[in-house]
Design an enzyme around this catalytic site. Structure first.
Site, PDB file in Angstrom:
ATOM      1  N   SER A 176       0.796  -1.233   0.000  1.00  0.00           N
ATOM      2  CA  SER A 176       0.000   0.000   0.000  1.00  0.00           C
ATOM      3  C   SER A 176       0.824   1.278   0.000  1.00  0.00           C
ATOM      4  O   SER A 176       0.381   2.295  -0.516  1.00  0.00           O
ATOM      5  CB  SER A 176      -0.962  -0.001   1.187  1.00  0.00           C
ATOM      6  OG  SER A 176      -0.268  -0.154   2.401  1.00  0.00           O
ATOM      7  N   HIS A 204      -5.336  -2.973  -2.800  1.00  0.00           N
ATOM      8  CA  HIS A 204      -4.988  -2.000  -3.849  1.00  0.00           C
ATOM      9  C   HIS A 204      -4.862  -2.623  -5.233  1.00  0.00           C
ATOM     10  O   HIS A 204      -4.568  -1.919  -6.199  1.00  0.00           O
ATOM     11  CB  HIS A 204      -3.683  -1.284  -3.486  1.00  0.00           C
ATOM     12  CG  HIS A 204      -3.773  -0.537  -2.203  1.00  0.00           C
ATOM     13  ND1 HIS A 204      -4.218   0.767  -2.124  1.00  0.00           N
ATOM     14  CD2 HIS A 204      -3.534  -0.927  -0.932  1.00  0.00           C
ATOM     15  CE1 HIS A 204      -4.218   1.151  -0.859  1.00  0.00           C
ATOM     16  NE2 HIS A 204      -3.811   0.144  -0.110  1.00  0.00           N
ATOM     17  N   LYS A 236     -11.544   1.328  -1.742  1.00  0.00           N
ATOM     18  CA  LYS A 236     -10.514   1.887  -2.615  1.00  0.00           C
ATOM     19  C   LYS A 236     -11.066   1.925  -4.047  1.00  0.00           C
ATOM     20  O   LYS A 236     -11.933   2.724  -4.329  1.00  0.00           O
ATOM     21  CB  LYS A 236      -9.219   1.123  -2.420  1.00  0.00           C
ATOM     22  CG  LYS A 236      -8.577   1.622  -1.122  1.00  0.00           C
ATOM     23  CD  LYS A 236      -7.803   0.662  -0.332  1.00  0.00           C
ATOM     24  CE  LYS A 236      -7.441   1.307   1.016  1.00  0.00           C
ATOM     25  NZ  LYS A 236      -7.002   0.343   2.017  1.00  0.00           N
TER      26      LYS A 236
HETATM   27  C1  LIG Z   1      -6.837   0.221   3.368  1.00  0.00           C
HETATM   28  C2  LIG Z   1      -6.298  -1.131   3.643  1.00  0.00           C
HETATM   29  C3  LIG Z   1      -6.935  -1.985   4.541  1.00  0.00           C
HETATM   30  C4  LIG Z   1      -8.086  -1.536   5.396  1.00  0.00           C
HETATM   31  O1  LIG Z   1      -9.248  -1.486   4.679  1.00  0.00           O
HETATM   32  P1  LIG Z   1     -10.430  -0.553   5.208  1.00  0.00           P
HETATM   33  O2  LIG Z   1     -11.625  -1.037   4.497  1.00  0.00           O
HETATM   34  O3  LIG Z   1     -10.041   0.826   4.866  1.00  0.00           O
HETATM   35  O4  LIG Z   1     -10.508  -0.784   6.698  1.00  0.00           O
HETATM   36  C5  LIG Z   1      -6.458  -3.265   4.656  1.00  0.00           C
HETATM   37  N1  LIG Z   1      -5.385  -3.681   3.961  1.00  0.00           N
HETATM   38  C6  LIG Z   1      -4.724  -2.874   3.121  1.00  0.00           C
HETATM   39  C7  LIG Z   1      -3.548  -3.397   2.378  1.00  0.00           C
HETATM   40  C8  LIG Z   1      -5.162  -1.565   2.943  1.00  0.00           C
HETATM   41  O5  LIG Z   1      -4.487  -0.755   2.133  1.00  0.00           O
END
Ligand SMILES: *Cc1c(COP(=O)(O)O)cnc(C)c1O
Length: 389
Positions: A176, A204, A236
């Site tokens: 990320s 992502h 995302k």
């Molecule tokens: C953003 C993210 C999460 C958390 O997801 P949310 O739905 O925002 O709680 C988990 N793992 C990764 C790799 C992320 O980038």
């Protein structure tokens, strides 16, 4: 006054690590208003531009009319409604897995999957650059927890040799804060050969990666045997909210029976699931979004190389500019903001000490002209903070 919060806060400020929340005064998109200032943003995770897509918004509105606004209860009581169920079926089909289970956030999906699969007497092995939620999940599980070197199958292999009990290997799909891809063909083969299970969090990768947006497993053509536990998040590239775990019938039933972060929480609003059903359809079918994004990524990397920026080994919309020092990362971000551009400085503890960076992210809604504006501003601002140059 034993807590002495003021001292903790002052210390964080002095280390240039103090965090502030920019106040967004409108929907997600390339052009935003933040704290009263109109800015061109390159920091959202809305990679495909679906968070404010008119059809997705309309689906949420229609969903609220039909299903109301609250989930009402946990899934096991009376909170599991038809849109949640339909979305789970659609996500199972999309990922090519027998079943999928919906969660309200990715953080909870990760806590749920890891803690339901391993506990005392077991082993969890994680990439040292994994997302915080995965590291927290490993610690919470009570299993023996160890981190291997980033994306390093040799380092993983050594730890697998010393593992005991059920062993879960956990990795981000797309990292990320770096944007690089996990070397899953190698890591999965290593895990499989030693009888361990692989869990991949592709928060992502879903959307930008794979011919139909199916993420890193579609990109590398990895099946259920390679990646028995697959996690995706919906906040995302999907542009909505929530997350899912996809896998075998037995895996999903195990989570429903034993995963506390699944059982003891209210289901997400069903209207959100209605919106995600629509965004999944757009994500799969509007391939121009991925194609345009890939053009922007190639142009950004070429332009950044000309300026002499230190980029990371990333083929994804996450294109961090490595600065190193936290104070200089903040300075670069402030210089860009003065020129009307919003790019967040990411500092420790989110990234390792000495690796502060500007996390540039690109979206399918950015135009080529907007990207040139970013490159021009970087060409102007980079020499002002890069004293070694
Ligand atoms: C953003 C993210 C999460 C958390 O997801 P949310 O739905 O925002 O709680 C988990 N793992 C990764 C790799 C992320 O980038």
């Amino acid at each position: 006054m034993s807590f002495n919060l003021a001292a903790r806060l002052a210390e964080r400020r002095a280390a240039h690590l103090y965090r502030q929340r920019p106040l967004l005064e409108g929907p997600q998109g390339p052009e935003v208003v933040v704290d009263g200032q109109a800015l061109l943003a390159f920091c959202s995770n809305d990679y495909l531009g679906l968070a404010n897509h008119p059809e997705v918004t309309a689906a949420m509105r229609a969903g609220a009319e039909r299903w109301g606004v609250g989930g009402g209860a946990s899934h096991l009581v009376i909170g599991h409604s038809t849109p949640h169920h339909q979305l789970e079926e659609a996500l199972a089909e999309f990922t090519g897995r027998p079943r999928a289970l919906l969660f309200s956030t990715g953080y909870m999906a990760n806590l749920a999957a890891v803690t339901a699969l391993v506990g005392q007497g077991d082993t969890v092995l994680e990439d040292r650059l994994n997302h915080a939620s995965l590291l927290d999940a490993g610690l919470l599980s009570g299993a023996r927890f160890s981190r291997y070197l980033h994306n390093d199958a040799v380092s993983l292999s050594k730890r697998l040799d010393g593992a005991s009990g059920n062993t879960l290997v956990v990795s981000d799909g797309v990292f990320s804060m770096d944007g690089d891809l996990a070397d899953l063909p190698t890591l999965c083969a290593e895990a499989r050969s030693k009888g361990a299970w692989m869990m991949v969090d592709d928060a992502h990768g879903f959307g930008p990666l794979g011919a139909s947006g199916g993420g890193i497993v579609e990109h590398f053509r990895l099946g259920l045997d390679d990646v028995p536990v697959l996690v995706g998040t919906l906040g995302k590239a999907f542009g909505t909210a929530g997350a899912f775990v996809a896998g075998s019938e037995e895996l999903i039933e195990t989570l429903i029976q034993f995963a506390r972060p699944y059982i003891y929480t209210t289901s997400q609003p069903p209207a959100v699931a209605c919106a995600t059903l629509k965004s999944l359809e757009v994500l799969r079918t509007e391939s121009w979004r991925r194609e345009h994004l890939n053009k922007l990524i190639a142009r950004f990397r070429a332009g950044a190389a000309e300026i002499g920026l230190s980029l990371m080994d990333s083929p994804t919309p996450i294109q961090p500019i490595l600065v190193g020092d936290s104070e200089r990362a903040l300075q670069l971000s402030a210089l860009l903001m003065a020129r009307g551009l919003l790019v967040g400085a990411i500092r420790p503890p989110t990234v390792p000490a000495g690796s502060a960076r500007l996390r540039v992210t690109l979206s399918a809604l950015h135009s080529e002209v907007q990207l040139e504006r970013l490159l021009d501003a970087l060409a102007e601002c980079w020499p002002l903070v890069n004293h070694d140059a």
